[in-house]
Write a protein that holds these residues in place. Structure first.
Motif, PDB file in Angstrom:
ATOM      1  N   CYS A   1       0.856  -1.345   0.067  1.00 48.11           N
ATOM      2  CA  CYS A   1       0.099  -0.027   0.100  1.00 48.11           C
ATOM      3  C   CYS A   1       0.936   1.145  -0.014  1.00 48.11           C
ATOM      4  CB  CYS A   1      -0.862  -0.074   1.236  1.00 48.11           C
ATOM      5  SG  CYS A   1      -2.156  -1.376   0.969  1.00 48.11           S
TER       6      CYS A   1
ATOM      7  N   GLN B   1       0.867   2.389  -4.844  1.00 53.85           N
ATOM      8  CA  GLN B   1      -0.443   2.816  -5.365  1.00 53.85           C
ATOM      9  C   GLN B   1      -0.379   3.720  -6.728  1.00 53.85           C
ATOM     10  OE1 GLN B   1      -2.654   5.259  -2.477  1.00 53.85           O
ATOM     11  NE2 GLN B   1      -1.352   4.650  -1.058  1.00 53.85           N
TER      12      GLN B   1
ATOM     13  N   GLN C   1      -2.570   2.326 -10.199  1.00 58.77           N
ATOM     14  CA  GLN C   1      -3.409   3.539 -11.014  1.00 58.77           C
ATOM     15  C   GLN C   1      -3.047   3.550 -12.436  1.00 58.77           C
ATOM     16  OE1 GLN C   1      -3.122   7.173  -9.092  1.00 58.77           O
ATOM     17  NE2 GLN C   1      -4.433   6.535  -7.496  1.00 58.77           N
TER      18      GLN C   1
ATOM     19  N   LYS D   1     -10.032  -5.518  -7.709  1.00 61.72           N
ATOM     20  CA  LYS D   1      -9.781  -5.006  -6.599  1.00 61.72           C
ATOM     21  C   LYS D   1     -10.453  -6.023  -5.627  1.00 61.72           C
ATOM     22  CE  LYS D   1      -9.780  -1.019  -3.596  1.00 61.72           C
ATOM     23  NZ  LYS D   1      -9.997   0.410  -3.211  1.00 61.72           N
TER      24      LYS D   1
ATOM     25  N   TYR E   1      -5.409  -6.694  -6.783  1.00 62.21           N
ATOM     26  CA  TYR E   1      -4.662  -5.998  -5.855  1.00 62.21           C
ATOM     27  C   TYR E   1      -5.560  -5.638  -4.639  1.00 62.21           C
ATOM     28  CZ  TYR E   1      -7.293  -2.182  -8.169  1.00 62.21           C
ATOM     29  OH  TYR E   1      -8.303  -1.446  -8.531  1.00 62.21           O
TER      30      TYR E   1
ATOM     31  N   THR F   1      -4.072  -3.340  -2.806  1.00 55.06           N
ATOM     32  CA  THR F   1      -3.605  -1.920  -2.696  1.00 55.06           C
ATOM     33  C   THR F   1      -4.635  -1.138  -2.369  1.00 55.06           C
ATOM     34  OG1 THR F   1      -1.732  -2.788  -3.896  1.00 55.06           O
ATOM     35  CG2 THR F   1      -2.123  -0.393  -3.602  1.00 55.06           C
ATOM     36  N   ASP F   2      -4.408  -0.121  -1.392  1.00 57.04           N
ATOM     37  CA  ASP F   2      -5.531   0.950  -1.183  1.00 57.04           C
ATOM     38  C   ASP F   2      -4.736   2.158  -0.538  1.00 57.04           C
ATOM     39  OD1 ASP F   2      -8.010   1.835  -1.359  1.00 57.04           O
ATOM     40  OD2 ASP F   2      -8.883  -0.004  -0.444  1.00 57.04           O
ATOM     41  N   THR F   3      -5.605   3.102  -0.533  1.00 51.30           N
ATOM     42  CA  THR F   3      -4.928   4.475   0.306  1.00 51.30           C
ATOM     43  C   THR F   3      -5.031   4.202   1.773  1.00 51.30           C
ATOM     44  OG1 THR F   3      -7.404   5.159   0.461  1.00 51.30           O
ATOM     45  CG2 THR F   3      -6.527   5.802  -1.472  1.00 51.30           C
TER      46      THR F   3
END
Ligand code: ADP
Length: 424
Positions: free
Chosen positions: A266, A271, A275, A285, A317, A319-321
């Protein structure tokens, strides 16, 4: 082709650091293999250098010593002539070890009484001057490393730091000597040895210093350091006619099959990479909260992936904020969320490989470890570099997989897409 015994045997105290060392050796002309842990049996390895990756940086010193001695015994049985103990270029350790005790035990096992200690890696901003380790423009103890959760580095003076970890005498080869080249360094080693010094911290601020130090270390049974100081070693073997000059040390077999990116990091860099790939390629996601609630995301991911993967690389993924990660952590607990993310991606990796995926990029250090374990990978041949510190690799066991294991902050924004273009 005849298989020659490897020349250099290395013991790395963590996984990504070991890859970094193997990658460095490949770039300087040694065909290299990274083994994950100490193999149970001695086997022939077709490589000029072997790096055994341990996870011994932050375990009790006694265990680190035992594991490192096991690794050394394996490397000796494999025929290696010289040995390298690799640790972090920020000298991650505590007064209890593990750098000092491991280096001490390796020397004993090799019946040697002197080694050099050089974590310098100028390319990455790590330099040693008057025995003090700098990270960029800052002393180690002002670099942020003083706050490290496991190995806080509160003293930049490596002579002092190491002296607290070992009983034997620690000395210094100062920059003035290093700058005069290999002959002067060898003379300094002799002098320090005569003074009863067992560990010599060696100053280095540029790659030319590392080449000179490497040359001076040609006859040492054991070296210790970051991956930087390894750049001087391949030339020693070439000079002695043991290693042929080659520009294909990074050659990998051609590996055909579907391609996937599994991203569990992350970090800000990752990130951005997610994108960027989403702009041109399909992505799935993974919803960890849904998974925890019984909506199996491994099955969902596979149903999504199977029709997509014939069209080119796909992305899956967690992966996140930071905000989204916080929400998940609040609901599941931080450790449970982390373990769950790793487990889901690891299971997806296993199912994708069963479905024919053969080229995989994994983002995240812990995530990479989980994926490599789940796939039962025992070793990796190191191939061409994609971005600094991140090479393509080929798994040693069947089926042969192309793997690129990227820890969080590495790689340019287009890393995921450009990686596949670098494969043979
Ligand atoms: P990095 O190299 O960036 O540190 P790691 O894979 O080592 O990446 O660590 C990332 C950790 O975050 C892993 O334990 C992973 O499972 C966890 N994680 C990934 N995605 C999420 C998410 N959406 N929510 C909570 N934790 C997550």
């Amino acid at each position: 082709m005849t298989v020659h015994a490897p020349l250099l045997g290395c013991i790395g105290d963590d996984f990504t650091g070991s890859t970094d060392l193997a990658n460095t050796l490949v770039r300087h002309g040694m065909r290299s293999v990274q083994l994950i842990g100490v193999p149970r049996q001695t086997e022939q390895v077709d490589a000029d250098a072997v790096v055994i990756a341990l996870k011994s940086r932050s375990i009790p010193a006694r265990d680190a010593v035992t594991q490192s001695l096991d690794a050394l015994a394996w490397l000796r049985a494999a025929g290696c002539r010289q040995f390298f103990f690799k640790y972090c270029s920020t000298f991650d350790s505590t007064d209890a070890g593990n750098i000092g005790p491991v280096a001490d035990a390796l020397l004993d096992a090799l019946a040697a009484n002197f080694t050099l200690v050089c974590p310098a890696f100028p390319e990455n901003g790590r330099s040693v001057y008057k025995g003090h380790l700098f990270v960029g423009d800052k002393l180690l103890n002002e670099s942020g490393m003083e706050h490290h959760p496991l190995t806080p580095m509160t003293d930049a003076n490596l002579v002092r730091v190491l002296a607290r970890q070992v009983k034997a005498k620690v000395g210094l080869v100062p920059y003035e000597t290093v700058a005069r080249g290999a002959r002067a360094i060898i003379d300094a080693f002799h002098q320090l040895r005569a003074d009863g010094v067992r560990f010599a911290i060696v100053d280095a601020i540029a790659d030319t210093d590392l080449h000179a130090i490497g040359e001076a270390a040609a006859d040492l049974p054991l070296l210790t350091g970051g991956s930087g100081v390894a750049i001087g070693l391949p030339e020693n073997f070439r000079r002695r006619g043991l290693l042929q000059a080659t520009d294909t040390a990074d050659a990998l077999p051609r590996i055909d099959g579907a391609a996937a990116v599994l991203s569990g990091s992350c970090s800000a860099a990752t990130q951005g990479q997610v994108q960027e790939m989403r702009k041109t390629r399909p992505g799935f996601k993974i919803d960890l909260l849904a998974h925890a609630g019984g909506n199996n995301q491994v099955d969902a991911a596979l149903s999504w992936a199977l029709p997509q993967m014939t069209t080119g690389p796909i992305l899956l993924y967690t992966t996140d904020t930071p905000d989204a990660v916080k929400t998940i952590q609040t609901q599941l607990g931080r450790d449970k969320a982390g373990a769950l993310g790793e487990e889901v991606l690891a299971q997806i990796a296993v199912r994708l490989v069963a479905a024919g995926v053969r080229r995989v990029v994994v983002a995240g250090g812990e995530t990479s470890g989980a994926v490599v374990n789940a796939l039962g990978i025992t070793g990796l041949r190191i191939g061409p570099q994609i971005d600094p510190g991140v090479p393509w690799t080929a798994s040693l066991n069947e089926p042969t997989l192309a793997l690129a294991l990227k820890s969080g902050n590495f790689g340019t924004p287009d890393f995921f897409t450009k990686a596949f273009a670098r494969l043979p």
